[in-house]
Design a protein around this motif. Structure first.
Motif, PDB file in Angstrom:
ATOM      1  N   PHE A 172      -1.669  14.185   0.465  1.00 52.36           N
ATOM      2  CA  PHE A 172      -2.187  13.428   1.613  1.00 52.36           C
ATOM      3  C   PHE A 172      -2.343  11.942   1.279  1.00 52.36           C
ATOM      4  O   PHE A 172      -2.310  11.083   2.166  1.00 52.36           O
ATOM      5  CB  PHE A 172      -3.535  14.000   2.078  1.00 52.36           C
ATOM      6  N   ILE A 173      -2.503  11.622  -0.007  1.00 47.37           N
ATOM      7  CA  ILE A 173      -2.700  10.224  -0.416  1.00 47.37           C
ATOM      8  C   ILE A 173      -1.496   9.366  -0.026  1.00 47.37           C
ATOM      9  O   ILE A 173      -1.642   8.194   0.335  1.00 47.37           O
ATOM     10  CB  ILE A 173      -2.947  10.142  -1.943  1.00 47.37           C
ATOM     11  N   ALA A 174      -0.303   9.963  -0.070  1.00 52.79           N
ATOM     12  CA  ALA A 174       0.927   9.214   0.228  1.00 52.79           C
ATOM     13  C   ALA A 174       1.228   9.128   1.719  1.00 52.79           C
ATOM     14  O   ALA A 174       2.159   8.421   2.124  1.00 52.79           O
ATOM     15  CB  ALA A 174       2.109   9.851  -0.497  1.00 52.79           C
ATOM     16  N   THR A 175       0.439   9.823   2.544  1.00 49.80           N
ATOM     17  CA  THR A 175       0.736   9.840   3.986  1.00 49.80           C
ATOM     18  C   THR A 175      -0.430   9.382   4.862  1.00 49.80           C
ATOM     19  O   THR A 175      -0.235   9.091   6.039  1.00 49.80           O
ATOM     20  CB  THR A 175       1.139  11.264   4.427  1.00 49.80           C
ATOM     21  N   HIS A 176      -1.630   9.309   4.306  1.00 47.80           N
ATOM     22  CA  HIS A 176      -2.790   8.941   5.131  1.00 47.80           C
ATOM     23  C   HIS A 176      -2.672   7.479   5.570  1.00 47.80           C
ATOM     24  O   HIS A 176      -2.523   6.585   4.730  1.00 47.80           O
ATOM     25  CB  HIS A 176      -4.081   9.147   4.342  1.00 47.80           C
ATOM     26  N   PRO A 177      -2.750   7.208   6.876  1.00 46.81           N
ATOM     27  CA  PRO A 177      -2.555   5.839   7.385  1.00 46.81           C
ATOM     28  C   PRO A 177      -3.483   4.806   6.750  1.00 46.81           C
ATOM     29  O   PRO A 177      -3.072   3.671   6.499  1.00 46.81           O
ATOM     30  CB  PRO A 177      -2.842   5.978   8.890  1.00 46.81           C
ATOM     31  N   SER A 178      -4.722   5.181   6.482  1.00 41.64           N
ATOM     32  CA  SER A 178      -5.682   4.226   5.915  1.00 41.64           C
ATOM     33  C   SER A 178      -5.344   3.839   4.481  1.00 41.64           C
ATOM     34  O   SER A 178      -5.803   2.810   3.988  1.00 41.64           O
ATOM     35  CB  SER A 178      -7.099   4.809   5.957  1.00 41.64           C
ATOM     36  N   LEU A 179      -4.554   4.673   3.807  1.00 43.19           N
ATOM     37  CA  LEU A 179      -4.201   4.403   2.415  1.00 43.19           C
ATOM     38  C   LEU A 179      -2.814   3.790   2.273  1.00 43.19           C
ATOM     39  O   LEU A 179      -2.509   3.179   1.249  1.00 43.19           O
ATOM     40  CB  LEU A 179      -4.268   5.703   1.594  1.00 43.19           C
ATOM     41  N   THR A 180      -1.980   3.942   3.297  1.00 46.03           N
ATOM     42  CA  THR A 180      -0.594   3.470   3.193  1.00 46.03           C
ATOM     43  C   THR A 180      -0.328   2.184   3.962  1.00 46.03           C
ATOM     44  O   THR A 180       0.667   1.504   3.708  1.00 46.03           O
ATOM     45  CB  THR A 180       0.379   4.549   3.711  1.00 46.03           C
ATOM     46  N   LYS A 181      -1.225   1.839   4.897  1.00 43.03           N
ATOM     47  CA  LYS A 181      -0.989   0.658   5.728  1.00 43.03           C
ATOM     48  C   LYS A 181      -1.944  -0.476   5.376  1.00 43.03           C
ATOM     49  O   LYS A 181      -3.017  -0.259   4.820  1.00 43.03           O
ATOM     50  CB  LYS A 181      -1.131   1.025   7.210  1.00 43.03           C
ATOM     51  N   LEU A 182      -1.552  -1.685   5.738  1.00 43.52           N
ATOM     52  CA  LEU A 182      -2.368  -2.869   5.493  1.00 43.52           C
ATOM     53  C   LEU A 182      -3.591  -2.840   6.406  1.00 43.52           C
ATOM     54  O   LEU A 182      -3.482  -2.590   7.610  1.00 43.52           O
ATOM     55  CB  LEU A 182      -1.546  -4.132   5.768  1.00 43.52           C
ATOM     56  N   GLN A 183      -4.772  -3.079   5.841  1.00 40.65           N
ATOM     57  CA  GLN A 183      -5.999  -3.052   6.630  1.00 40.65           C
ATOM     58  C   GLN A 183      -6.201  -4.379   7.359  1.00 40.65           C
ATOM     59  O   GLN A 183      -6.073  -5.450   6.761  1.00 40.65           O
ATOM     60  CB  GLN A 183      -7.206  -2.759   5.727  1.00 40.65           C
ATOM     61  N   LYS A 191     -11.400  -6.997   6.881  1.00 42.50           N
ATOM     62  CA  LYS A 191     -11.765  -7.231   5.481  1.00 42.50           C
ATOM     63  C   LYS A 191     -12.825  -6.246   5.001  1.00 42.50           C
ATOM     64  O   LYS A 191     -13.033  -6.083   3.798  1.00 42.50           O
ATOM     65  CB  LYS A 191     -12.266  -8.665   5.312  1.00 42.50           C
ATOM     66  N   GLU A 192     -13.523  -5.603   5.945  1.00 39.36           N
ATOM     67  CA  GLU A 192     -14.540  -4.617   5.580  1.00 39.36           C
ATOM     68  C   GLU A 192     -13.920  -3.341   5.023  1.00 39.36           C
ATOM     69  O   GLU A 192     -14.573  -2.583   4.316  1.00 39.36           O
ATOM     70  CB  GLU A 192     -15.400  -4.262   6.801  1.00 39.36           C
ATOM     71  N   LEU A 193     -12.645  -3.109   5.364  1.00 38.88           N
ATOM     72  CA  LEU A 193     -11.973  -1.889   4.932  1.00 38.88           C
ATOM     73  C   LEU A 193     -11.223  -2.136   3.627  1.00 38.88           C
ATOM     74  O   LEU A 193     -10.434  -3.070   3.513  1.00 38.88           O
ATOM     75  CB  LEU A 193     -11.001  -1.409   6.018  1.00 38.88           C
ATOM     76  N   LYS A 194     -11.465  -1.285   2.656  1.00 41.17           N
ATOM     77  CA  LYS A 194     -10.853  -1.435   1.339  1.00 41.17           C
ATOM     78  C   LYS A 194      -9.396  -0.969   1.359  1.00 41.17           C
ATOM     79  O   LYS A 194      -9.058   0.035   1.990  1.00 41.17           O
ATOM     80  CB  LYS A 194     -11.620  -0.608   0.308  1.00 41.17           C
ATOM     81  N   THR A 195      -8.542  -1.681   0.634  1.00 37.98           N
ATOM     82  CA  THR A 195      -7.169  -1.217   0.437  1.00 37.98           C
ATOM     83  C   THR A 195      -7.161  -0.207  -0.708  1.00 37.98           C
ATOM     84  O   THR A 195      -8.123  -0.102  -1.480  1.00 37.98           O
ATOM     85  CB  THR A 195      -6.237  -2.379   0.069  1.00 37.98           C
ATOM     86  N   LEU A 196      -6.060   0.528  -0.842  1.00 38.55           N
ATOM     87  CA  LEU A 196      -5.950   1.505  -1.918  1.00 38.55           C
ATOM     88  C   LEU A 196      -6.039   0.822  -3.279  1.00 38.55           C
ATOM     89  O   LEU A 196      -6.648   1.354  -4.212  1.00 38.55           O
ATOM     90  CB  LEU A 196      -4.630   2.280  -1.800  1.00 38.55           C
ATOM     91  N   ARG A 197      -5.464  -0.352  -3.395  1.00 36.96           N
ATOM     92  CA  ARG A 197      -5.533  -1.072  -4.669  1.00 36.96           C
ATOM     93  C   ARG A 197      -6.975  -1.457  -4.993  1.00 36.96           C
ATOM     94  O   ARG A 197      -7.427  -1.327  -6.139  1.00 36.96           O
ATOM     95  CB  ARG A 197      -4.657  -2.329  -4.618  1.00 36.96           C
ATOM     96  N   GLU A 198      -7.716  -1.907  -3.982  1.00 33.35           N
ATOM     97  CA  GLU A 198      -9.123  -2.264  -4.200  1.00 33.35           C
ATOM     98  C   GLU A 198      -9.953  -1.030  -4.552  1.00 33.35           C
ATOM     99  O   GLU A 198     -10.823  -1.082  -5.431  1.00 33.35           O
ATOM    100  CB  GLU A 198      -9.686  -2.942  -2.947  1.00 33.35           C
ATOM    101  N   ASN A 220       0.828  -1.215   0.000  1.00 31.27           N
ATOM    102  CA  ASN A 220       0.000   0.000   0.000  1.00 31.27           C
ATOM    103  C   ASN A 220       0.858   1.259   0.000  1.00 31.27           C
ATOM    104  O   ASN A 220       0.528   2.256  -0.646  1.00 31.27           O
ATOM    105  CB  ASN A 220      -0.916   0.017   1.228  1.00 31.27           C
ATOM    106  N   LYS A 221       1.948   1.215   0.748  1.00 29.00           N
ATOM    107  CA  LYS A 221       2.816   2.389   0.851  1.00 29.00           C
ATOM    108  C   LYS A 221       3.446   2.725  -0.498  1.00 29.00           C
ATOM    109  O   LYS A 221       3.479   3.889  -0.918  1.00 29.00           O
ATOM    110  CB  LYS A 221       3.906   2.146   1.899  1.00 29.00           C
ATOM    111  N   ILE A 222       3.921   1.693  -1.192  1.00 26.81           N
ATOM    112  CA  ILE A 222       4.528   1.917  -2.513  1.00 26.81           C
ATOM    113  C   ILE A 222       3.466   2.376  -3.512  1.00 26.81           C
ATOM    114  O   ILE A 222       3.695   3.288  -4.314  1.00 26.81           O
ATOM    115  CB  ILE A 222       5.228   0.634  -3.012  1.00 26.81           C
ATOM    116  N   LEU A 223       2.276   1.761  -3.449  1.00 26.69           N
ATOM    117  CA  LEU A 223       1.208   2.133  -4.378  1.00 26.69           C
ATOM    118  C   LEU A 223       0.774   3.579  -4.163  1.00 26.69           C
ATOM    119  O   LEU A 223       0.594   4.332  -5.131  1.00 26.69           O
ATOM    120  CB  LEU A 223       0.006   1.198  -4.211  1.00 26.69           C
ATOM    121  N   SER A 224       0.612   3.996  -2.906  1.00 19.40           N
ATOM    122  CA  SER A 224       0.176   5.373  -2.633  1.00 19.40           C
ATOM    123  C   SER A 224       1.215   6.374  -3.116  1.00 19.40           C
ATOM    124  O   SER A 224       0.885   7.415  -3.692  1.00 19.40           O
ATOM    125  CB  SER A 224      -0.103   5.566  -1.138  1.00 19.40           C
ATOM    126  N   SER A 225       2.490   6.045  -2.895  1.00 18.42           N
ATOM    127  CA  SER A 225       3.569   6.919  -3.357  1.00 18.42           C
ATOM    128  C   SER A 225       3.620   6.960  -4.884  1.00 18.42           C
ATOM    129  O   SER A 225       3.794   8.028  -5.486  1.00 18.42           O
ATOM    130  CB  SER A 225       4.904   6.420  -2.799  1.00 18.42           C
TER     131      SER A 225
END
Length: 610
Positions: free
Chosen positions: A250-261, A264-271, A216-221
């Motif tokens: 903010f996309i590259a630093t927001h915890p919900s977008l950069t860290k593994l969820q 399963k209810e929470l979507k990853t950035l890739r999803e 997620n961190k690499i994808l957001s960056s």
């Protein structure tokens, strides 16, 4: 040892998809070759290896669409979906299917379908359209296998199907809003995230590779870096890019977008990226020139108070489109929106101007690059306007950041010689706020003589008979001509959770109001839309097209019709609305009409006393 992927599994997914389709009995579904000698001849030298006969996985002909051919190429490995240059025909699905399309399009409109992956719920899908005799290939639809009904509707741009798909888009906006709420993405950041993902998906390398980035961190960056790379290619230089990127970083630093969820209810950035591609990009590619970001902005801020103090009320898309019909927009018009918002008026203008180009690409490019200008003051809205125009192929540098009252901006706009003005200005929420009429005057000041300006503003402006608003009405008529005023539906802005009653005013620039001039007043209170509790206000019964034609007919012919329209000579001291002058057709009144008026009266009191 990893299980070896089998291309037959991919083919089975596609085969079963079409075999289950309700239109399967109306198609010819062929594999590897065709009994149609016309198709066989075209594929004679189309081998992916450079010589010999081309053998696509599937060839689909539709009984009622003789000039349309669907060609399908499959790959088992999702990483073999598309190469960087689309020139590795034997190894990549997109590359191979576009090779076949280049041969078949000599005599057919070709819809190319590339599918990769062996798991039904984890495949990659791309559609491309190449029209007969043309070399250009256009990517359409989203990342999923579609029913033949949807494919045909997209190909033919069917209005009823478009409405159905728009309803689905609105439903997805609610789903996405809930998902982003769970991820603790703030309301004012949600549209920026969507616009950023859409900009990144427009980059071929990102579109090809994002599904393979597991971190997620690499994808957001990577996503943020791609946004910046894309903006650099679109004539946005220096501090303008830096200011825009401040909104996307903010996309590259927001915890919900950069860290593994963990849930399963929470979507990853890739999803999220995949869903946005499937649901939003699919709509945008199929039904071009539509202010999708504006509609998502409305949904995301629906239950938030963050923009109401600013007076921001975004115009519904059927009304932005209606504006272009009011002025009978031409391909050589230059359009100005001095209160741009998300760019809805400019997107509608672009759509309708390009529709009239009859495929003249040089004229279309001129429209996108040199004939659409916007000014946006609010820093949180400016990136949405820029990204919206980016997604529709505009030159981007034509959205100016700053106040429309800034003298330097006015001078810059005047050099472009705009011939059409559109605006929905910020609505006053405090006595110290700028009057709506000031924005109208500003727009008119920038226009060429005899140009048309169309504005949607609160009805209270039209009714004013004293104070500053009366002074501004006098100023307007001393310099410009009031051609028409349309009273709009009371619940027009229901989806924005705003109760303001509005009217549309049409002015002719730089021609003082003639003494004997009659102004057209339209009582246009029913646009066919109605509200459903969880789905919002929409044209559920597909009535709008016919209603719009009726309104335009009355306006263009300056026609008086009982219950709908009236022409009247007015001064600044008069009320500028149809209700003040219109005759009532009492023969059509029912008990329900009386009840509706009482309900509206009570609602009006609640809105304006709160």
């Amino acid at each position: 040892m990893a299980k070896k992927l089998n291309e037959r599994d991919t083919e089975n997914i596609v085969r079963q998809h079409f075999q289950k389709d309700k239109l399967f009995k109306n198609i010819t579904f062929e594999e590897q070759s065709s009994k149609n000698p016309r198709i066989t001849k075209l594929l004679k030298n189309a081998s992916k290896n450079g010589s010999g006969i081309g053998k696509p996985e599937f060839l689909i002909s539709i009984d009622d669409e003789k000039d349309l051919l669907i060609v399908v190429e499959c790959k088992a490995d999702i990483l073999k979906h598309e190469s960087k240059n689309r020139d590795e025909f034997a190894d990549f699905a997109v590359d191979g299917v576009l090779l076949y399309s280049s041969y078949l399009s000599k005599e057919y409109n070709v819809l190319s379908l590339a599918v990769s992956g062996v798991e039904k719920d984890n495949i990659k899908v791309s559609y491309f359209l190449q029209k007969t005799g043309l070399s250009d290939v256009e990517q359409i639809f989203g990342n999923r296998l579609l029913p033949l009904d949807d494919i045909l509707a997209g190909f033919k741009q069917d209005e009823a199907r478009k409405n159905e798909k728009y309803k689905e888009l609105l439903e997805y906006s609610q789903i996405l809003n809930e998902q982003l709420h769970k991820l603790k993405i703030k309301e004012d950041k949600r549209s920026l995230l969507v616009s950023g993902v859409l900009i990144a998906l427009d980059n071929k390398n990102f579109y090809r590779d994002y599904a393979g980035i597991s971190s997620n961190k690499i994808l957001s960056s990577t996503l943020v870096g791609t946004i910046k790379e894309q903006l650099k290619t679109e004539d946005l230089q220096g501090d303008k890019i830096d200011r825009l990127m401040e909104n996307y970083n903010f996309i590259a630093t927001h915890p919900s977008l950069t860290k593994l969820q963990k849930s399963k209810e929470l979507k990853t950035l890739r999803e999220l990226t995949n869903d946005i591609d499937e649901n939003i990009n699919g709509y945008v590619r199929t039904y071009k020139y539509y202010d999708v970001l504006g509609q998502f902005y409305i949904e995301f801020l629906r239950y938030s108070n963050s923009d109401k103090g600013l007076g921001i009320v975004l115009t519904p898309p059927h009304i932005t489109d209606f504006f272009t019909d009011i002025v009978d927009i031409k391909t050589d018009d230059v359009v100005l929106d001095n209160c741009t918002g998300t760019g809805g008026f400019l997107v509608s203008a672009m759509k309708n101007m390009i529709d009239k180009c009859n495929g003249d690409s040089s004229q279309e490019n001129s429209i996108k690059q040199h004939q659409l200008y916007g000014i946006e003051y609010q820093p949180e809205m400016y990136p949405l306007a820029v990204s919206n125009m980016f997604l529709h192929g505009d030159g981007k540098s034509n959205i100016l950041s700053g106040s429309c009252f800034d003298e330097d901006i006015i001078k810059t706009i005047k050099t472009k010689k705009p011939t059409v003005g559109f605006l929905n200005p910020p609505y006053k929420s405090d006595k110290s706020d700028v009057e709506e009429f000031e924005f109208v005057l500003n727009n008119l000041e920038c226009l060429e003589k005899k140009s048309l300006c169309v504005a949607i503003i609160p009805m209270s402006c039209a009714l004013a008979q004293k104070g500053e608003r009366l002074r501004l009405k006098e100023k307007l008529l001393s310099k410009h001509t009031l051609k028409a005023v349309f009273s709009m539906p009371n619940e027009l802005f229901k989806n924005s959770k705003v109760g303001v009653v509005t009217c549309i005013m049409v002015f002719e620039a730089r021609i003082p109001q003639p003494k004997n001039k009659k102004t057209f007043f339209g009582y246009f209170k029913d646009d066919g839309f109605f509200n459903k509790k969880t789905k919002g206000r929409f044209d559920y019964d597909n009535k709008w097209i016919n209603i719009k034609d009726t309104w335009l007919g009355l306006y263009f012919n300056n026609e008086e019709k009982v219950g709908f329209s009236k022409t009247k000579k007015v001064t600044a001291k008069d009320e500028w609305c149809a209700e003040a002058y219109m005759e009532t057709d009492y023969s059509t009144l029912t008990q329900d009409d009386f009840q509706k008026v009482l309900n509206d009266f009570v609602a009006f009191g609640v809105i304006y006393e709160s």
